[in-house]
Design a protein around this motif. Structure first.
Motif: not given
Length: 308
Positions: A129-132, A144-148, A151-163
């Motif tokens: 939810r946060a990443c999307v 910026e999202i990873a820092a906020l 998390s890591t950029i890879g984790a943000v990409k994965a969460a964004l894809s799933r979302g």
């Protein structure tokens, strides 16, 4: 005032001034994010107020070489997650979201408009939810999202894809309204009826002896002894109260009259336990809360009452 006196106050004053200058521009965006994370424009505003209070208390230790905006967003994000934990939403959502963090490109076939995303993201786990929201609505970079969200950029990409994949498969229909308990509905109607009659003692009878009042951005304290009712009594702006719903939540809606027309202005939330009011939150001074709602419906009976 002598400029040298002002300048001698040190770096804390510079941080304080930067804080005051940032808040008016940032606050609507911060509220929008918190409202979509929590699924409630009122919970969102409560979190914004907590965020600003916490940030103010920590301002003296803030590194003034950094930007205030991501710092405030991070505090707000963490408070949203805390709220979701208390609701036990996070535990249920994360149980279905534990997957290898592998980046899968989102399906670009049917992009979802940001306005629609905002009201669909409650179907997602909190991290998704946060990443999307931060990427597709607020246009933050992956870094910026990873820092906020810590998390890591890879984790943000994965969460964004799933979302995004989950959102693409959701039906485009509004959420069902929340079920109101008959006793709560009766109490809200009594509160509104007595408020419109300026029957302040009658309102106090509906509340517990230790009921609390929060007038957002203005006052917090006991309800029964607050100057709250007197302020409404002396208001020069014609007003009325009505029961209604905002984003499916039962609320009291304050209407103001302008040029002979009544229009919704703000929201009041009354928290009820054991058929008594235990807390009232009035967002009179925060009109952006109502403006951020996806839906606001007023009980049709208010017009008949207003004509009396």
């Amino acid at each position: 005032m002598d400029d040298s006196v002002f300048e001698s106050r040190g770096p804390f004053d510079a941080r304080y001034l930067a804080f005051l200058e940032t808040i008016p521009q940032l606050r609507p965006r911060l509220h929008r994010y918190c409202a979509r994370m929590t699924g409630s424009v009122m919970d969102g505003e409560d979190i914004v107020q907590e965020t600003l209070f916490q940030a103010y208390r920590k301002l003296e230790t803030f590194d003034d070489t950094r930007d205030l905006t991501p710092w405030l967003f991070r505090i707000a994000h963490n408070r949203c997650i805390d709220l979701l934990r208390r609701r036990k939403v996070r535990q249920q959502a994360e149980a279905t979201a534990i997957q290898p963090e592998v980046y899968l490109p989102p399906d670009p076939a049917e992009p979802i408009p940001p306005q629609s995303i905002e009201h669909l993201v409650l179907a997602l786990a909190p991290r998704e939810r946060a990443c999307v929201l931060l990427k597709d609505v607020f246009d933050y970079s992956l870094e910026e999202i990873a820092a906020l969200i810590d998390s890591t950029i890879g984790a943000v990409k994965a969460a964004l894809s799933r979302g995004r994949s989950k959102l693409a498969s959701l039906p485009r229909q509004p959420a069902a309204p929340r079920i109101r308990k008959p006793e709560s509905s009766r109490l809200l109607h009594l509160y509104v009826e007595r408020f419109n009659l300026r029957d302040w003692d009658g309102i106090r009878e509906l509340a517990t002896a230790d009921a609390r009042l929060l007038v957002a951005d203005r006052y917090t304290g006991p309800l029964t002894s607050a100057p709250y009712f007197d302020r409404y009594q002396r208001s020069t702006t014609p007003w009325r109260m009505a029961t209604g719903t905002v984003d499916g939540q039962p609320v009291i809606i304050t209407l103001h009259q302008h040029n002979g027309q009544w229009a919704p202005h703000s929201i009041i939330r009354a928290e009820i336990e054991d058929d008594r009011i235990v807390r009232v939150v009035d967002y009179l001074h925060c009109p952006w809360v109502l403006a951020a709602a996806a839906s606001a419906d007023i009980d049709p009976s208010w017009r008949a009452a207003a004509a009396v």
